[in-house]
Design an enzyme around this catalytic site. Structure first.
Site, PDB file in Angstrom:
ATOM      1  N   CYS A 160       0.803  -1.221   0.000  1.00 33.85           N
ATOM      2  CA  CYS A 160       0.000   0.000   0.000  1.00 33.85           C
ATOM      3  C   CYS A 160       0.837   1.272   0.000  1.00 33.85           C
ATOM      4  O   CYS A 160       0.288   2.371   0.015  1.00 33.85           O
ATOM      5  CB  CYS A 160      -0.982  -0.015   1.157  1.00 33.85           C
ATOM      6  SG  CYS A 160      -2.341  -1.133   0.792  1.00 33.85           S
TER       7      CYS A 160
HETATM    8  N1  COA Z   1     -19.951  -9.274   8.915  1.00 33.76           N
HETATM    9  C1  COA Z   1     -20.430  -9.307  10.173  1.00 33.76           C
HETATM   10  N2  COA Z   1     -19.652  -9.488  11.251  1.00 33.76           N
HETATM   11  C2  COA Z   1     -18.337  -9.661  11.049  1.00 33.76           C
HETATM   12  C3  COA Z   1     -17.774  -9.650   9.768  1.00 33.76           C
HETATM   13  C4  COA Z   1     -18.640  -9.448   8.675  1.00 33.76           C
HETATM   14  N3  COA Z   1     -18.183  -9.396   7.404  1.00 33.76           N
HETATM   15  N4  COA Z   1     -16.436  -9.833   9.863  1.00 33.76           N
HETATM   16  C5  COA Z   1     -16.172  -9.947  11.176  1.00 33.76           C
HETATM   17  N5  COA Z   1     -17.320  -9.861  11.894  1.00 33.76           N
HETATM   18  C6  COA Z   1     -17.484  -9.943  13.349  1.00 33.76           C
HETATM   19  C7  COA Z   1     -16.485 -10.877  13.933  1.00 33.76           C
HETATM   20  O1  COA Z   1     -16.964 -12.216  13.890  1.00 33.76           O
HETATM   21  C8  COA Z   1     -16.365 -10.369  15.349  1.00 33.76           C
HETATM   22  O2  COA Z   1     -17.436 -10.802  16.123  1.00 33.76           O
HETATM   23  P1  COA Z   1     -17.224 -11.877  17.304  1.00 33.76           P
HETATM   24  O3  COA Z   1     -16.215 -11.231  18.211  1.00 33.76           O
HETATM   25  O4  COA Z   1     -18.588 -12.033  17.861  1.00 33.76           O
HETATM   26  O5  COA Z   1     -16.699 -13.088  16.592  1.00 33.76           O
HETATM   27  C9  COA Z   1     -16.539  -8.862  15.202  1.00 33.76           C
HETATM   28  O6  COA Z   1     -17.208  -8.680  13.954  1.00 33.76           O
HETATM   29  C10 COA Z   1     -15.245  -8.105  15.206  1.00 33.76           C
HETATM   30  O7  COA Z   1     -14.345  -8.698  14.273  1.00 33.76           O
HETATM   31  P2  COA Z   1     -12.952  -8.125  13.963  1.00 33.76           P
HETATM   32  O8  COA Z   1     -12.298  -8.895  12.853  1.00 33.76           O
HETATM   33  O9  COA Z   1     -12.178  -7.992  15.217  1.00 33.76           O
HETATM   34  O10 COA Z   1     -13.365  -6.699  13.357  1.00 33.76           O
HETATM   35  P3  COA Z   1     -12.670  -5.303  13.448  1.00 33.76           P
HETATM   36  O11 COA Z   1     -13.570  -4.391  14.181  1.00 33.76           O
HETATM   37  O12 COA Z   1     -11.230  -5.374  13.836  1.00 33.76           O
HETATM   38  O13 COA Z   1     -12.709  -4.864  11.905  1.00 33.76           O
HETATM   39  C11 COA Z   1     -11.251  -4.759   9.999  1.00 33.76           C
HETATM   40  C12 COA Z   1     -12.062  -5.636  10.929  1.00 33.76           C
HETATM   41  C13 COA Z   1     -10.503  -5.630   9.000  1.00 33.76           C
HETATM   42  C14 COA Z   1     -12.204  -3.834   9.245  1.00 33.76           C
HETATM   43  C15 COA Z   1     -10.283  -3.903  10.810  1.00 33.76           C
HETATM   44  O14 COA Z   1      -9.561  -4.697  11.706  1.00 33.76           O
HETATM   45  C16 COA Z   1      -9.273  -3.167   9.961  1.00 33.76           C
HETATM   46  O15 COA Z   1      -9.594  -2.482   9.008  1.00 33.76           O
HETATM   47  N6  COA Z   1      -8.008  -3.196  10.350  1.00 33.76           N
HETATM   48  C17 COA Z   1      -6.976  -2.484   9.614  1.00 33.76           C
HETATM   49  C18 COA Z   1      -6.717  -3.219   8.370  1.00 33.76           C
HETATM   50  C19 COA Z   1      -5.840  -2.497   7.415  1.00 33.76           C
HETATM   51  O16 COA Z   1      -5.636  -1.315   7.446  1.00 33.76           O
HETATM   52  N7  COA Z   1      -5.285  -3.231   6.533  1.00 33.76           N
HETATM   53  C20 COA Z   1      -4.471  -2.710   5.517  1.00 33.76           C
HETATM   54  C21 COA Z   1      -4.841  -3.422   4.288  1.00 33.76           C
HETATM   55  S1  COA Z   1      -3.830  -2.833   3.012  1.00 33.76           S
END
Ligand code: COA
Length: 376
Positions: A160
């Site tokens: 990125c």
């Molecule tokens: N729909 C519904 N619920 C979902 C889901 C979806 N698509 N994906 C995950 N969940 C749920 C999970 O099961 C979890 O619930 P649980 O604890 O009951 O199991 C809850 O949502 C939280 O999951 P989590 O993965 O911890 O979500 P988060 O709040 O951390 O968000 C991201 C996920 C990926 C959006 C976030 O972590 C992120 O953007 N991080 C930075 C990533 C980044 O910048 N990457 C660079 C890429 S170049």
């Protein structure tokens, strides 16, 4: 302190995206149908406890966790087909313009127009992208040829931070006199690298291209953005990874495994990157004796809304306004390295001469890149 400058400026910028929109709602309809079919197919194993049932996704979760409302995609037919869950992008013949070259040319034409230049003026093409669609010849050279540009071109891979990295290399070439009119092109056709069956990441990316023109500041028109200085940092991490590569077919057991697609530890990335980016950006501003609050605009990498909100809050000591740290990921989703440049292209013309702006990316590697700019 003497005023620092690279002696170069961003004189043109332009964004292009495919016309097709895929909303979170449409994405989840297909994903949830895929989940129901998979669970029905494996109902016995799920009932016996030998297989875990897949869980459905939801538009509400996606918007809350990421800030993304929709995305532009090259193709939605494959993405909304629960049996396919992959974009349909037909292979092109070798005498046709490749997809990434087409993306790059579309954005480049807009950037050149803003700069008041033509393809023939360009004497360097630096292409940066998180994914490159082939090994060689370099896609930058195909773009150079399609635009009728002179000089030379090369591709850069840096996750990125590929776009900020490419801009820095263009700036250095102009600074050294190796180029007079350098074109940065960032064709992020990201939908091909995603695992559309993975609930944790199926919503993250979208397709778009962005381009910048970099020239000596002495040739820059009023309204251009002088590049005062640039900064890069990398720090090894396995938390964002895609193992796709030319050796894949050498191991038939693993060649189609999920690790050949984008995968990440999203929570971990969030925790690692926020303090890293905050320190990196603060250090860059402070090298110019600037307080972060003296920078009028932050064009941050566009991966996750809450992450950007937290980084800019830690920089400014309060919540940033949309003007101070514009968000484009609600419309585009994460466009890999293109995000900070798209934010710049969409949100810079309102600032008065003399304003400072910081473009900053953070992503796989980890790799970070920033450019401190001042409006002419
Ligand atoms: N729909 C519904 N619920 C979902 C889901 C979806 N698509 N994906 C995950 N969940 C749920 C999970 O099961 C979890 O619930 P649980 O604890 O009951 O199991 C809850 O949502 C939280 O999951 P989590 O993965 O911890 O979500 P988060 O709040 O951390 O968000 C991201 C996920 C990926 C959006 C976030 O972590 C992120 O953007 N991080 C930075 C990533 C980044 O910048 N990457 C660079 C890429 S170049």
């Amino acid at each position: 302190m003497p005023r620092t400058t690279t002696g170069t400026a961003i004189t043109g910028h332009g964004v292009w995206h495919p016309p097709t929109v895929l909303s979170n709602e449409d994405l989840c309809v297909a994903f949830n149908e895929f989940v129901r079919r998979e669970n029905a197919k494996h109902a016995d194993a799920i009932a016996a406890g030998t297989r875990e049932a897949l869980r459905e996704s939801s538009p509400e979760f996606i918007e809350k966790a990421s800030g993304i409302k929709g995305r532009y995609v090259q193709d939605r037919t494959g993405l909304t087909d629960p049996e396919r869950m992959c974009p349909n992008i037909p292979d092109r013949r070798e005498d046709e313009l490749s997809y990434q070259a087409e993306y790059a040319v579309n954005a480049a034409r807009r950037a050149l127009e803003v700069a008041g230049r033509t393809g023939e003026d360009v004497d360097l093409v630096v292409l940066g992208a998180a994914n490159l669609q082939r090994m060689y010849p370099a896609i930058a050279i195909e773009v150079q040829n399609a635009l009728g540009a002179r000089g030379y071109g090369f591709d850069l891979s840096l996750g990125c931070s590929a776009a900020t990295g490419a801009t820095q290399l263009a700036c250095q070439a102009v600074r050294l006199g190796q180029a007079q009119c350098a074109l940065v092109v960032v064709p992020e056709l990201t939908t091909g690298h995603m695992n559309w069956r993975d609930r944790d990441s199926h919503f993250i990316f979208g397709d778009a291209a962005v381009s910048l023109v970099v020239e000596p500041v002495a040739r820059a028109k009023p309204g251009s953005w002088e590049i005062l200085s640039t900064q890069m940092l990398s720090k090894w991490s396995n938390t964002i990874r895609n193992n796709k590569g030319y050796l894949d077919r050498c191991d038939p057991q693993t060649q189609f495994n999920d690790d050949k697609l984008f995968h990440q530890q999203g929570r971990r990335v969030f925790k690692d990157v926020v303090p890293l980016a905050e320190k990196f950006i603060k250090e860059h501003a402070s090298a110019h004796d600037l307080q972060p609050t003296q920078v009028a605009r932050y064009w941050l990498h566009q991966a996750n809304g809450p992450m950007n909100a937290l980084i800019s809050k830690r920089l400014l000591g309060r919540d940033a306004t949309r003007e101070e740290a514009p968000i484009i990921l609600d419309e585009f989703a994460n466009t890999a390295s293109a995000g900070s440049l798209i934010a710049f292209s969409r949100h810079n013309v309102d600032l008065p001469a003399g304003s400072y702006g910081m473009m900053a990316s953070f992503g796989a590697g980890y790799s970070l890149g920033s450019l401190l700019l001042q409006r002419q």
